[in-house]
Design an enzyme around this catalytic site. Sequence first.
Site, PDB file in Angstrom:
ATOM      1  N   ASP A 102      36.931  37.362  48.513  1.00 36.43           N
ATOM      2  CA  ASP A 102      37.098  38.569  49.334  1.00 36.43           C
ATOM      3  C   ASP A 102      35.900  39.630  49.118  1.00 36.43           C
ATOM      4  O   ASP A 102      35.173  39.404  48.176  1.00 36.43           O
ATOM      5  CB  ASP A 102      38.304  39.234  49.034  1.00 36.43           C
ATOM      6  CG  ASP A 102      39.580  38.569  49.197  1.00 36.43           C
ATOM      7  OD1 ASP A 102      39.451  37.690  49.894  1.00 36.43           O
ATOM      8  OD2 ASP A 102      40.653  38.650  48.698  1.00 36.43           O
TER       9      ASP A 102
HETATM   10  N1  URA Z   1      42.395  35.458  45.504  1.00 34.13           N
HETATM   11  C1  URA Z   1      42.364  36.715  46.187  1.00 34.13           C
HETATM   12  O1  URA Z   1      43.336  37.231  46.519  1.00 34.13           O
HETATM   13  N2  URA Z   1      41.013  37.157  46.572  1.00 34.13           N
HETATM   14  C2  URA Z   1      39.837  36.451  46.306  1.00 34.13           C
HETATM   15  O2  URA Z   1      38.788  36.888  46.447  1.00 34.13           O
HETATM   16  C3  URA Z   1      40.053  35.266  45.572  1.00 34.13           C
HETATM   17  C4  URA Z   1      41.376  34.780  45.024  1.00 34.13           C
END
Ligand code: URA
Length: 238
Positions: A102
Site C-alpha cells: 500500500d
Molecule cells: N497488507 C496490507 O494491509 N498492506 C500492505 O501493504 C501489505 C500487506
Amino acid sequence: MRLDKLIEKELLTSRKEMKRYFARKLVRVDGQVEMNASRNVDSQLHTIQVDTDILRTNHVYLLLNKPVGAVTAVTDGNYPTVTQLVASVDQREFLYPVGRLDRDTEGLLLLTDNGQLGYELLLPDKKVEKTYEVWVNGRLDADDVRAFEEGILFIGGEICKSAKLVILKSSDTMSHCYLTIQEGKFHQVKKMFLARNVKVLRLRRITMGPLQLDEQLPSGAYRPLNHEELLQLKPYFK
Ligand code: URA
C-alpha cells in the site's frame, strides 16, 4: 528470461532455427541438455550454452526500501511510483514491482524486469512467506496469537491461512509485533488486525521468501541483489 527468446535475441535466429537447436540437443543449462524452451534463465545464475556459444542475459533485480508515499505501480497520475525511484542506468523497459505494498506501507520490495520470476514468486501455491513489522493501536495477547494461527476470518466470510504473530511489546494504547503470512490478499495485514479490533498504525515489510530488508538501505534507496541473494531465488527460476 525465457530460454527460447534469449536464443532468438542473442543468436538472431528464426523461431524454426531456434527449435532446431533444441531438437539437436545443442542447448545446455549448467552443463545439462535442456529441452524446456520456455524455462527461465539468467546468466548470473546459469551457464547457458547453445552449441559453442555462451549466452548472456541483462536482467536487473533491485531490492528497494520502499518509502511511505510511493505507489507500487509503474505509472500513476497522482503520486510518485516505486519505479521512479530507480536511476536511469538501472531502468529497463519492463521493470516492475513484484507484488504490491500500500502507499502507506514501507519496506522490502523487489523490482525486476524478469517477469517470469515475479510470476513464480507470487503464485499462491508457492506459499512465499512475507514478514511484516507492525505497530497497532491497542493491546495484543495470547488470544490474538492463537487467532492468527487458527486463521483470521474476514467480514464476508473469507478465511486466511494460518499466520504467525510474534508480540514484541504490548500496552493498552500500542503494540509492536511481527506477522508472517503466506498469502497476499488485498490489504491483508490491515484487515487481519481489524478483525482483532485494532488498527494498523505503521506497516513495514521486512522479508519476502528468502529476501530480507537491508537495514543499511535508507528509506527510498535500493541496491541490486547480491549473488548470494540471487542464488537463494534460483529455485524460483522455472
Ligand atoms: N497488507 C496490507 O494491509 N498492506 C500492505 O501493504 C501489505 C500487506
